[in-house]
Design a protein around this motif. Structure first.
Motif, short mmCIF file in Angstrom:
data_model
loop_
_atom_site.label_atom_id
_atom_site.label_comp_id
_atom_site.label_asym_id
_atom_site.label_seq_id
_atom_site.Cartn_x
_atom_site.Cartn_y
_atom_site.Cartn_z
N GLU A 48 20.15 -87.98 22.47
CA GLU A 48 19.43 -88.94 23.30
C GLU A 48 17.96 -88.99 22.92
OE1 GLU A 48 18.24 -89.92 27.96
OE2 GLU A 48 19.46 -88.16 27.49
N CYS A 49 17.34 -87.81 22.80
CA CYS A 49 15.92 -87.75 22.43
C CYS A 49 15.68 -88.34 21.06
CB CYS A 49 15.43 -86.30 22.48
SG CYS A 49 15.33 -85.59 24.13
N TRP A 50 16.53 -87.98 20.11
CA TRP A 50 16.39 -88.47 18.73
C TRP A 50 16.46 -89.99 18.69
CZ3 TRP A 50 14.69 -86.58 14.33
CH2 TRP A 50 15.01 -87.24 13.13
N ASN A 51 17.44 -90.55 19.40
CA ASN A 51 17.60 -92.01 19.39
C ASN A 51 16.43 -92.71 20.08
OD1 ASN A 51 20.07 -92.01 18.02
ND2 ASN A 51 21.23 -91.72 19.91
N LYS A 52 15.91 -92.12 21.15
CA LYS A 52 14.78 -92.74 21.84
C LYS A 52 13.50 -92.63 21.01
CE LYS A 52 16.41 -92.65 26.59
NZ LYS A 52 16.64 -94.12 26.55
N ILE A 53 13.35 -91.55 20.25
CA ILE A 53 12.21 -91.44 19.34
C ILE A 53 12.30 -92.53 18.27
CG2 ILE A 53 11.16 -90.04 17.51
CD1 ILE A 53 11.87 -87.57 19.23
N LEU A 54 13.50 -92.75 17.72
CA LEU A 54 13.68 -93.81 16.73
C LEU A 54 13.39 -95.18 17.34
CD1 LEU A 54 16.94 -92.65 14.89
CD2 LEU A 54 14.56 -92.34 14.17
#
Length: 202
Positions: free
Chosen positions: A170-176
């Motif tokens: 979730e964090c990775w996708n929101k950072i992207l």
């Protein structure tokens, strides 16, 4: 490298601060001149390098300059792996420091919501970005910076429990998403700092 109110200064060497009108610098090029980046065009920053090459010092310099020269900004810090950026937690511009994965996810959800709200606002009123909006409105919106101290931490790993991997994803996708959509909203995905991933024996 250091962000300013309208510009970001790219650091090649470590030296004294230089402040000129709306342009800030924490360092100079080798020939002594500041290197400037337009935040509306080059909105995000990745610091990478081997251990011991000065990434932590550079990140601390960026935050010091950013906080010292800008009052009308918001900063969100993600400090899970180490302790350097936690020193800035009590600064007025720092709205939250996330110390664990759940807190980082909460911060990113909040920032993602702000991106959506600003994007809809600008689109409905005919503004192309934050600079354009603020130039036409008395009630200025703040630039927002999200600082990731260790980007590699958020990469899902097969050895992690499923709930941890879910949060990391979730964090990775929101950072992207932030990197893709944050520029015009004046939300700069802040500093993305990447160290070489290391494995340690148990």
């Amino acid at each position: 490298m250091a962000w300013g109110h309208e510009y970001i200064t790219k650091l090649h060497t470590s030296s004294a601060a230089v402040v000129q009108k709306r342009m800030e610098a924490i360092a100079k090029e080798f020939d002594g001149t500041p290197f400037l980046l337009d935040l509306d065009k080059e909105a995000h920053l990745l610091i990478g390098g081997q251990t011991g090459t000065g990434k932590s010092f550079l990140l601390a310099s960026i935050l010091t300059n950013l906080i010292a020269t800008n009052k009308n900004i918001e900063i969100y810090l993600s400090q899970i792996m180490k302790g350097e950026i936690g020193l800035f937690s009590n600064c007025k511009q720092v709205k939250m420091t996330a110390y664990n994965l759940e807190e980082v996810a909460t911060v990113l959800r909040r920032i993602s919501k702000k991106i959506d709200e600003r994007s809809k606002l600008f689109s409905s009123k005919g503004f192309k970005n934050l600079t354009h909006y603020n130039s036409k409105n008395k009630n200025k919106l703040k630039r927002i910076f999200f600082v990731v101290e260790e980007l590699s931490f958020f990469m899902p790993n097969d050895s992690d429990p499923s709930n941890v991997n879910s949060l990391k994803s979730e964090c990775w996708n929101k950072i992207l998403d932030l990197v893709k959509a944050g520029r015009s909203a004046g939300i700069h995905g802040a500093v993305l700092r990447s160290a070489q991933p290391q494995r340690t024996a148990d």
